[in-house]
Scaffold this motif. Structure first.
Motif, PDB file in Angstrom:
ATOM      1  N   UNK A 182       0.856  -1.181   0.000  1.00 56.27           N
ATOM      2  CA  UNK A 182       0.000   0.000   0.000  1.00 56.27           C
ATOM      3  C   UNK A 182       0.892   1.230   0.000  1.00 56.27           C
ATOM      4  N   UNK A 183       0.783   2.021  -1.065  1.00 55.73           N
ATOM      5  CA  UNK A 183       1.682   3.154  -1.242  1.00 55.73           C
ATOM      6  C   UNK A 183       0.910   4.418  -1.605  1.00 55.73           C
ATOM      7  N   UNK A 184       1.519   5.551  -1.270  1.00 60.16           N
ATOM      8  CA  UNK A 184       1.117   6.841  -1.814  1.00 60.16           C
ATOM      9  C   UNK A 184       2.223   7.285  -2.751  1.00 60.16           C
ATOM     10  N   UNK A 185       1.846   7.664  -3.952  1.00 55.73           N
ATOM     11  CA  UNK A 185       2.868   8.025  -4.916  1.00 55.73           C
ATOM     12  C   UNK A 185       2.413   9.118  -5.856  1.00 55.73           C
ATOM     13  N   UNK A 186       3.313   9.534  -6.716  1.00 55.47           N
ATOM     14  CA  UNK A 186       3.074  10.597  -7.695  1.00 55.47           C
ATOM     15  C   UNK A 186       3.244  10.028  -9.089  1.00 55.47           C
ATOM     16  N   UNK A 187       2.250  10.229  -9.924  1.00 54.48           N
ATOM     17  CA  UNK A 187       2.308   9.808 -11.322  1.00 54.48           C
ATOM     18  C   UNK A 187       2.120  11.033 -12.198  1.00 54.48           C
ATOM     19  N   UNK A 188       3.159  11.401 -12.899  1.00 52.36           N
ATOM     20  CA  UNK A 188       3.089  12.532 -13.822  1.00 52.36           C
ATOM     21  C   UNK A 188       3.308  12.022 -15.237  1.00 52.36           C
ATOM     22  N   UNK A 189       2.338  12.250 -16.073  1.00 52.13           N
ATOM     23  CA  UNK A 189       2.419  11.970 -17.498  1.00 52.13           C
ATOM     24  C   UNK A 189       1.676  13.097 -18.199  1.00 52.13           C
ATOM     25  N   UNK A 190       1.542  13.083 -19.511  1.00 53.96           N
ATOM     26  CA  UNK A 190       0.878  14.209 -20.179  1.00 53.96           C
ATOM     27  C   UNK A 190      -0.527  14.501 -19.654  1.00 53.96           C
ATOM     28  N   UNK A 191      -1.307  13.468 -19.374  1.00 57.37           N
ATOM     29  CA  UNK A 191      -2.675  13.689 -18.908  1.00 57.37           C
ATOM     30  C   UNK A 191      -2.701  14.396 -17.559  1.00 57.37           C
ATOM     31  N   UNK A 192      -1.963  13.879 -16.592  1.00 55.55           N
ATOM     32  CA  UNK A 192      -1.980  14.493 -15.266  1.00 55.55           C
ATOM     33  C   UNK A 192      -1.329  15.875 -15.276  1.00 55.55           C
ATOM     34  N   UNK A 193      -0.300  16.069 -16.109  1.00 58.47           N
ATOM     35  CA  UNK A 193       0.344  17.384 -16.196  1.00 58.47           C
ATOM     36  C   UNK A 193      -0.639  18.434 -16.705  1.00 58.47           C
ATOM     37  N   UNK A 194      -1.412  18.072 -17.724  1.00 60.31           N
ATOM     38  CA  UNK A 194      -2.410  18.997 -18.264  1.00 60.31           C
ATOM     39  C   UNK A 194      -3.476  19.315 -17.220  1.00 60.31           C
ATOM     40  N   UNK A 195      -3.956  18.299 -16.535  1.00 62.95           N
ATOM     41  CA  UNK A 195      -5.031  18.499 -15.570  1.00 62.95           C
ATOM     42  C   UNK A 195      -4.563  19.300 -14.360  1.00 62.95           C
ATOM     43  N   UNK A 196      -3.314  19.160 -13.972  1.00 62.61           N
ATOM     44  CA  UNK A 196      -2.789  19.976 -12.877  1.00 62.61           C
ATOM     45  C   UNK A 196      -2.859  21.458 -13.216  1.00 62.61           C
ATOM     46  N   UNK A 197      -2.549  21.792 -14.459  1.00 62.23           N
ATOM     47  CA  UNK A 197      -2.629  23.191 -14.894  1.00 62.23           C
ATOM     48  C   UNK A 197      -4.071  23.679 -14.840  1.00 62.23           C
ATOM     49  N   UNK A 198      -4.991  22.872 -15.340  1.00 62.18           N
ATOM     50  CA  UNK A 198      -6.407  23.259 -15.374  1.00 62.18           C
ATOM     51  C   UNK A 198      -6.932  23.497 -13.958  1.00 62.18           C
ATOM     52  N   UNK A 199      -6.689  22.553 -13.060  1.00 63.13           N
ATOM     53  CA  UNK A 199      -7.231  22.656 -11.702  1.00 63.13           C
ATOM     54  C   UNK A 199      -6.620  23.831 -10.956  1.00 63.13           C
ATOM     55  N   UNK A 217     -19.517  27.056  -6.903  1.00 65.42           N
ATOM     56  CA  UNK A 217     -20.148  26.430  -8.064  1.00 65.42           C
ATOM     57  C   UNK A 217     -19.184  26.384  -9.231  1.00 65.42           C
ATOM     58  N   UNK A 218     -18.453  27.471  -9.448  1.00 68.17           N
ATOM     59  CA  UNK A 218     -17.479  27.508 -10.541  1.00 68.17           C
ATOM     60  C   UNK A 218     -16.411  26.441 -10.348  1.00 68.17           C
ATOM     61  N   UNK A 219     -15.922  26.298  -9.125  1.00 70.12           N
ATOM     62  CA  UNK A 219     -14.866  25.331  -8.852  1.00 70.12           C
ATOM     63  C   UNK A 219     -15.378  23.903  -9.003  1.00 70.12           C
ATOM     64  N   UNK A 220     -16.585  23.634  -8.488  1.00 64.21           N
ATOM     65  CA  UNK A 220     -17.160  22.290  -8.584  1.00 64.21           C
ATOM     66  C   UNK A 220     -17.405  21.906 -10.034  1.00 64.21           C
ATOM     67  N   UNK A 221     -17.983  22.802 -10.809  1.00 64.25           N
ATOM     68  CA  UNK A 221     -18.410  22.477 -12.170  1.00 64.25           C
ATOM     69  C   UNK A 221     -17.256  22.450 -13.157  1.00 64.25           C
ATOM     70  N   UNK A 222     -16.259  23.277 -12.926  1.00 63.72           N
ATOM     71  CA  UNK A 222     -15.226  23.446 -13.941  1.00 63.72           C
ATOM     72  C   UNK A 222     -14.023  22.533 -13.752  1.00 63.72           C
ATOM     73  N   UNK A 223     -13.583  22.339 -12.509  1.00 63.25           N
ATOM     74  CA  UNK A 223     -12.269  21.721 -12.361  1.00 63.25           C
ATOM     75  C   UNK A 223     -12.119  20.728 -11.223  1.00 63.25           C
ATOM     76  N   UNK A 224     -13.119  20.543 -10.392  1.00 58.60           N
ATOM     77  CA  UNK A 224     -12.892  19.636  -9.263  1.00 58.60           C
ATOM     78  C   UNK A 224     -13.911  18.502  -9.251  1.00 58.60           C
ATOM     79  N   UNK A 225     -14.953  18.655  -8.461  1.00 56.63           N
ATOM     80  CA  UNK A 225     -15.889  17.565  -8.178  1.00 56.63           C
ATOM     81  C   UNK A 225     -16.395  16.877  -9.446  1.00 56.63           C
ATOM     82  N   UNK A 226     -17.002  17.630 -10.344  1.00 59.52           N
ATOM     83  CA  UNK A 226     -17.641  17.023 -11.509  1.00 59.52           C
ATOM     84  C   UNK A 226     -16.591  16.543 -12.509  1.00 59.52           C
ATOM     85  N   UNK A 227     -15.470  17.229 -12.561  1.00 55.62           N
ATOM     86  CA  UNK A 227     -14.406  16.817 -13.476  1.00 55.62           C
ATOM     87  C   UNK A 227     -13.731  15.526 -13.026  1.00 55.62           C
ATOM     88  N   UNK A 228     -13.823  15.209 -11.738  1.00 56.52           N
ATOM     89  CA  UNK A 228     -13.099  14.054 -11.205  1.00 56.52           C
ATOM     90  C   UNK A 228     -13.529  12.752 -11.868  1.00 56.52           C
TER      91      UNK A 228
END
Length: 681
Positions: A83-100, A274-285
């Motif tokens: 059981x580990x906690x780790x970091x995975x960075x690839x193109x998808x996660x890099x893009x989403x980090x910028x968006x969020x 509402x902006x945060x939920x709809x655009x980049x966090x809860x619903x985007x998850x």
């Protein structure tokens, strides 16, 4: 520049620090914790941009990063569970980090102007919630394994509950918060079962960073590790079951039918939330989770078909309800449900890049529209009814022009960002549907029809809010808004206009210019990672049987022209009906259909009936059976034992002469018995 990968954990930890600062020291700070949140999310944005730049400019093994941060439990030969906690960075996660981080930063800035009413209480709690929300989503984005993702997926849900119910002293927000929590928890139950099933299927690798998300598909496809199946199912059938279980959580978080009912009620929270939920966090998850596990889903054509159908139906279903709503944020809420339906349609239809593209553009123009709505709500003294507005175009020019840019992007009007991403969603679904997949063609038809409704409700909203004559005294003299409201609108307005340039597929087809940047970016897979577009295309074609029909450049342009024409038709109808000095509600002519749409197809009533009319009686019947039959048998046996025990207890007096009398009596009875039966000696 790969040293930046070592700082990736700080992208999430900075907002976590702002959460602690706002929660424990916010009441002593000048802006009640807002400045700490702005500084933290600004730092996260800078680091995210550097990470994305590093990924974009690197090649080969340097394109990504997969590192274990902390090991809770290390497997061994006797206990092979890790059981580990780790970091995975690839193109998808890099893009989403910028968006969020971008949306979170702008929401923090906007909140300075929105949450400044005299007498507003609980601001440290508000900014602490925003910080924890941002931390949760950022950590979810770079999670390296499915269990870590589930943990932060749930924390995102908790944060939404806290922020939706921020004004808990009023009647509506607590109820909306509970509804959001319970409805999404229903979906998350299936996700939890799916997590357990994934562990049972792939073993410890599902929870360990080095063999987590990208390798689930590789393990199944290449037989590198043993794969367990259950219920007597083959591998593909079992993968379908597991994929649909995980999809339950996705449907809840991303507000897809039938677990979409929480999202319109969530408008009870502050507009920046509402902006945060709809655009980049809860619903985007939810959508991000499917994209993150896409190599796994690409092994199951059945799961993909279900995703596509749910997405197409939700896109159309929610769009029809948006045409009759009277409150500004309600229109945007149903718009969000519909647009995430498009993303699910793209994922199910084999359009991985199209889904990620629309996820990116939608984050920008939907955040813009919600923050623009917040600006209008400030000006209208928190009145959200569009029929009490009108004539705000000249009085709020910055808000109007930026809101118009977001509306054009939402409706899919050329050349705004939403046109390019929505066109690619429909195009990918069409070509894969023509590749002998009727289910996808059905999803394409529903998505195409939803374009008309989207154009109509979007510009009905614009005309009722900004055009015509003011219909109330407040609209005659609206409250002015400050720079911290206008600034984020301008940034997002520019992005909503030009962001489509990152993936102009129709222009590339016409000119052969190298301008499909997002496609190239997502195709840069790190060594050993199964996350590139090229790999996904192979899986879809070989494993899922998703062949793509070649409709050529003419077909591509025809598809784009058709969706644009339908969007313009919807917008033109709204212009004809509502761009007048004194508009009337033409949807009244729909009669009972409007009643049905205003009541959201009675989905809330249906779910209440399921809970109170079906679930509660079944639960009561089960309780009666349990207490009357199961407990009755057990209690009956125990009653016999207690009765016998009480009888024996009466003769256990402790008096010796009583015991002697009993022994004598017993001896007499025994002698009499043998005498009567003739068994004497």
């Amino acid at each position: 520049m790969t040293w930046i990968y070592d700082l990736v954990p700080a992208i999430a930890l900075l907002p976590l620090v702002s959460f602690v600062v706002a929660l424990f020291a916010g009441k002593y700070l000048p802006k009640k914790g807002a400045l700490a949140g702005i500084a933290a999310t600004g730092g996260s944005l800078v680091l995210s941009l550097l990470v994305a730049l590093t990924v974009a400019t690197s090649d080969g093994a340097d394109t990504g990063y997969n590192e274990t941060l902390y090991t809770f439990l290390e497997g061994s030969s006797s206990a092979p569970f890790s059981l580990e906690l780790g970091v995975l960075i690839d193109p998808l996660s890099a893009l989403m980090l910028v968006v969020v981080s971008l949306i979170s930063f702008l929401v923090h800035v906007f909140s300075l102007g929105y949450m400044n009413d005299e007498g507003e209480t609980g601001l440290p709690r508000y900014y602490a919630g925003l910080g924890l929300f941002s931390f949760s989503m950022l950590a979810f984005v770079f999670a390296s394994n499915i269990l870590m993702a589930f943990m932060f997926f749930e924390l995102v849900g908790l944060c939404s509950y806290l922020l939706i119910g921020f004004w808990f002293r009023e009647a509506g927000p607590p109820s909306a918060a509970k509804k959001a929590f319970l409805v999404t928890r229903f979906g998350d139950y299936f996700f939890l079962v799916g997590v357990v099933a994934i562990f049972a299927t792939f073993g410890t690798g599902a929870f360990a960073g080095s063999e987590s998300f990208p390798h689930l598909a590789e393990q199944a496809l290449h037989g590198e590790h043993s794969v367990n199946t259950f219920l007597g199912l083959g591998e593909q059938a079992w993968f379908t079951v597991v994929g649909l279980l995980v999809l339950g959580g996705v449907i809840g978080k991303s507000a897809q039918f039938p677990l979409h009912t929480w999202l319109p009620d969530a408008m009870e929270g502050p507009t920046p939330v509402s902006a945060l939920i709809h655009a980049a966090t809860m619903v985007a998850a939810g959508v991000f989770l499917v994209a993150r596990m896409y190599g796994f889903y690409a092994l199951s054509p059945t799961a993909l078909g279900v995703i596509a159908f749910i997405g197409g139906f939700t896109a159309l279903f929610a769009a029809t309800m948006g045409v009759v709503k009277q409150e500004l944020k309600q229109v945007l809420a149903y718009s969000t449900i519909s647009q995430y339906g498009y993303m699910m349609l793209a994922l199910g239809g084999g359009g991985y890049v199209a889904a990620v593209f629309h996820l990116t553009t939608h984050a920008v123009f939907k955040a813009l529209l919600f923050l623009g709505a917040g600006s209008v709500i400030i000006a209208m003294h928190h009145n959200e009814n569009m029929w009490d507005m009108g004539g705000l175009k000249e009085k709020m020019p910055v808000t109007y022009w930026t809101f118009l840019a977001g509306s054009l992007a939402l409706a899919g009007i050329f050349p705004f960002a939403g046109f390019w991403s929505k066109d690619e969603v429909l195009y990918e679904t069409l070509i894969h549907g023509l590749g002998e997949s009727p289910l996808l063609l059905g999803g394409y038809a529903m998505g195409l029809l939803a374009v008309v409704f989207t154009g109509f409700y979007t510009f009905r909203m614009v005309f009722l809010t900004f055009h015509g004559e003011p219909r109330t005294d407040v609209a005659e003299d609206p409250e002015p808004v400050r720079w911290n409201v206008k600034g984020p609108l301008v940034v997002l307005g520019v992005l909503a206009t030009v962001l489509g340039a990152i993936n102009m597929v129709p222009i590339k087809k016409l000119t052969d210019a190298d301008i499909d940047f997002l496609h190239q970016f997502l195709d840069e897979a790190p060594s050993g990672f199964l996350t590139s577009v090229h790999h996904y295309a192979e899986l879809l074609e070989v494993e899922a049987g998703y062949g793509a029909a070649d409709i050529g450049t003419t077909g591509l342009l025809a598809s784009a022209a058709l969706s644009l024409g339908l969007a313009l038709a919807g917008a033109g109808l709204a212009y004809r009906l509502y761009n007048v000095p004194e508009p009337v509600e033409h949807t009244d002519k729909l009669g009972r259909v409007k009643t049905l749409l205003m009541h959201n197809y009675y989905q809330d009533e249906y779910q209440v009936w399921l809970a109170t009319g079906l679930t509660v009686p079944v639960a009561k019947a089960a309780d009666t059976f349990d207490q009357g039959i199961i407990d009755g048998v057990v209690n009956g046996i125990s009653s016999v034992s207690r009765f016998a025990g009480r009888g024996v207890r009466r003769i256990q007096t402790g008096v010796v002469r009583n015991y002697a009398a009993l022994l004598t009596l017993a001896l007499v009875l025994l002698v009499a018995f043998f005498g009567v039966t003739g068994g004497w000696f």
